[in-house]
Write a protein that holds these residues in place. Structure first.
Motif, PDB file in Angstrom:
ATOM      1  N   LEU A   1     -40.704   2.136   0.439  1.00  0.00           N
ATOM      2  CA  LEU A   1     -42.018   2.274   1.063  1.00  0.00           C
ATOM      3  C   LEU A   1     -41.967   2.831   2.486  1.00  0.00           C
ATOM      4  CD1 LEU A   1     -43.529  -1.148  -0.106  1.00  0.00           C
ATOM      5  CD2 LEU A   1     -43.833   1.092  -1.184  1.00  0.00           C
ATOM      6  N   ALA A   2     -40.948   3.622   2.795  1.00  0.00           N
ATOM      7  CA  ALA A   2     -40.818   4.149   4.154  1.00  0.00           C
ATOM      8  C   ALA A   2     -41.980   5.046   4.543  1.00  0.00           C
ATOM      9  CB  ALA A   2     -39.505   4.904   4.292  1.00  0.00           C
ATOM     10  N   ASP A   3     -42.640   5.680   3.552  1.00  0.00           N
ATOM     11  CA  ASP A   3     -43.755   6.575   3.847  1.00  0.00           C
ATOM     12  C   ASP A   3     -45.108   5.889   3.710  1.00  0.00           C
ATOM     13  OD1 ASP A   3     -43.400   6.291   1.122  1.00  0.00           O
ATOM     14  OD2 ASP A   3     -43.777   8.388   0.638  1.00  0.00           O
ATOM     15  N   GLY A   4     -45.102   4.558   3.595  1.00  0.00           N
ATOM     16  CA  GLY A   4     -46.354   3.821   3.437  1.00  0.00           C
ATOM     17  C   GLY A   4     -46.985   3.364   4.727  1.00  0.00           C
ATOM     18  N   GLY A   5     -46.219   3.417   5.826  1.00  0.00           N
ATOM     19  CA  GLY A   5     -46.765   3.041   7.119  1.00  0.00           C
ATOM     20  C   GLY A   5     -47.374   1.645   7.124  1.00  0.00           C
ATOM     21  N   LEU A   6     -48.418   1.478   7.928  1.00  0.00           N
ATOM     22  CA  LEU A   6     -49.086   0.184   8.037  1.00  0.00           C
ATOM     23  C   LEU A   6     -49.973  -0.122   6.840  1.00  0.00           C
ATOM     24  CD1 LEU A   6     -50.083   0.253  11.813  1.00  0.00           C
ATOM     25  CD2 LEU A   6     -48.190  -0.988  10.753  1.00  0.00           C
ATOM     26  N   PHE A   7     -50.298   0.911   6.055  1.00  0.00           N
ATOM     27  CA  PHE A   7     -51.193   0.685   4.904  1.00  0.00           C
ATOM     28  C   PHE A   7     -50.558  -0.280   3.907  1.00  0.00           C
ATOM     29  CE2 PHE A   7     -53.788   2.931   1.350  1.00  0.00           C
ATOM     30  CZ  PHE A   7     -54.792   1.986   1.457  1.00  0.00           C
ATOM     31  N   VAL A   8     -49.263  -0.124   3.631  1.00  0.00           N
ATOM     32  CA  VAL A   8     -48.624  -1.007   2.663  1.00  0.00           C
ATOM     33  C   VAL A   8     -48.407  -2.401   3.234  1.00  0.00           C
ATOM     34  CG1 VAL A   8     -47.539   0.878   1.400  1.00  0.00           C
ATOM     35  CG2 VAL A   8     -46.308  -0.189   3.290  1.00  0.00           C
ATOM     36  N   ARG A   9     -48.438  -2.536   4.568  1.00  0.00           N
ATOM     37  CA  ARG A   9     -48.400  -3.872   5.153  1.00  0.00           C
ATOM     38  C   ARG A   9     -49.747  -4.549   5.013  1.00  0.00           C
ATOM     39  NH1 ARG A   9     -45.666  -3.884  11.009  1.00  0.00           N
ATOM     40  NH2 ARG A   9     -46.095  -6.110  10.680  1.00  0.00           N
ATOM     41  N   LYS A  10     -50.820  -3.767   5.151  1.00  0.00           N
ATOM     42  CA  LYS A  10     -52.160  -4.329   5.010  1.00  0.00           C
ATOM     43  C   LYS A  10     -52.473  -4.645   3.553  1.00  0.00           C
ATOM     44  CE  LYS A  10     -56.206  -5.530   6.543  1.00  0.00           C
ATOM     45  NZ  LYS A  10     -56.342  -6.757   7.361  1.00  0.00           N
ATOM     46  N   VAL A  11     -52.001  -3.806   2.630  1.00  0.00           N
ATOM     47  CA  VAL A  11     -52.263  -3.997   1.194  1.00  0.00           C
ATOM     48  C   VAL A  11     -50.912  -4.049   0.480  1.00  0.00           C
ATOM     49  CG1 VAL A  11     -53.533  -3.148  -0.816  1.00  0.00           C
ATOM     50  CG2 VAL A  11     -54.385  -2.654   1.483  1.00  0.00           C
ATOM     51  N   PRO A  12     -50.253  -5.204   0.456  1.00  0.00           N
ATOM     52  CA  PRO A  12     -48.911  -5.286  -0.108  1.00  0.00           C
ATOM     53  C   PRO A  12     -48.816  -4.869  -1.570  1.00  0.00           C
ATOM     54  CG  PRO A  12     -49.396  -7.248   1.203  1.00  0.00           C
ATOM     55  CD  PRO A  12     -50.681  -6.474   1.089  1.00  0.00           C
ATOM     56  N   ALA A  13     -49.904  -5.003  -2.329  1.00  0.00           N
ATOM     57  CA  ALA A  13     -49.863  -4.642  -3.751  1.00  0.00           C
ATOM     58  C   ALA A  13     -49.622  -3.155  -3.968  1.00  0.00           C
ATOM     59  CB  ALA A  13     -51.161  -5.061  -4.437  1.00  0.00           C
ATOM     60  N   LEU A  14     -49.776  -2.331  -2.926  1.00  0.00           N
ATOM     61  CA  LEU A  14     -49.479  -0.907  -3.047  1.00  0.00           C
ATOM     62  C   LEU A  14     -48.009  -0.649  -3.368  1.00  0.00           C
ATOM     63  CD1 LEU A  14     -51.576   0.472  -0.049  1.00  0.00           C
ATOM     64  CD2 LEU A  14     -51.986   0.931  -2.476  1.00  0.00           C
ATOM     65  N   ALA A  15     -47.154  -1.656  -3.203  1.00  0.00           N
ATOM     66  CA  ALA A  15     -45.744  -1.524  -3.570  1.00  0.00           C
ATOM     67  C   ALA A  15     -45.577  -1.179  -5.047  1.00  0.00           C
ATOM     68  CB  ALA A  15     -44.998  -2.810  -3.237  1.00  0.00           C
ATOM     69  N   ALA A  16     -46.605  -1.428  -5.855  1.00  0.00           N
ATOM     70  CA  ALA A  16     -46.553  -1.066  -7.275  1.00  0.00           C
ATOM     71  C   ALA A  16     -46.442   0.441  -7.476  1.00  0.00           C
ATOM     72  CB  ALA A  16     -47.795  -1.588  -7.985  1.00  0.00           C
TER      73      ALA A  16
END
Length: 207
Positions: free
Chosen positions: A80-95
């Motif tokens: 998730l290196a290219d997910g920035g703060l968005f994947v921290r705010k919405v952890p389910a994006l790790a899917a």
């Protein structure tokens, strides 16, 4: 030459003017994938069937009318290196990471050969992607928006479509969200300020 004043909408002259339809529409299907439409998905919708069916009808009409169809999909690199703060705010994006199990990012409807699939990492399909130049190269002036979710990627994309000079037409039956109340309230606000929210029948007639 003077510019005519927009016709007042249901909220008076302050809100709800209409951007209208141009002469070269394209259908954009946003993030309609298994994560939203399959039971057990990380963003599973309570009743995805109507939005999937309406999106499919829009795609069929665009293809029959010779109009472009463009798709978006969410993809992140391993870790998730290219997910920035968005994947921290919405952890389910790790899917949507390339090494995630379950293939939740697989599109629910199949793109046809040659239809662009724009890969994105953030809510707006315009942010950090090739969408705007792709649409411009195709001569598009009107963006018919379908997909998920109404309050998230649909809303952000419709706003950026307006900002980018495309006429956003959000098809109410072709979008969905986690609750009907969130879906309807976001449609109302989009229609007031950022897009024309239209019924499926109107969009099909234009396509």
């Amino acid at each position: 030459m003077s510019v005519p004043e927009p016709a007042p909408g249901p909220h008076g002259s302050a809100f709800s003017g209409r951007v209208g339809w141009g002469s070269h529409p394209a259908v954009l299907v946003i993030d309609l994938c298994r994560a939203y439409t399959e039971p057990g998905g990380p963003f599973a919708l309570p009743d995805p069937g109507p939005a999937v069916a309406a999106s499919s009808a829009l795609v069929d009409a665009a293809r029959a009318g010779g109009h472009p169809v463009v798709w978006t999909a969410v993809r992140y690199t391993r870790g998730l290196a290219d997910g920035g703060l968005f994947v921290r705010k919405v952890p389910a994006l790790a899917a949507f990471a390339e090494d995630a199990p379950g293939e939740w990012g697989e599109l629910t409807l199949p793109p046809a050969f040659g239809e662009p699939v724009v890969v994105k990492q953030y809510a707006s399909a315009f942010f950090g992607t090739t969408l705007a130049p792709t649409l411009a190269g195709l001569g598009v002036d009107t963006l018919v928006v379908a997909g998920v979710s109404t309050s998230g990627c649909v809303r952000a994309t419709a706003m950026d479509a307006l900002n980018s000079g495309f006429r956003p037409q959000v098809v109410r039956q072709a979008c969905a969200d986690r609750t009907p109340e969130v879906h309807q309230s976001n449609l109302a606000d989009l229609d007031a300020k950022y897009a024309d929210v239209v019924d499926l029948a109107e969009a099909l007639a234009h396509l």
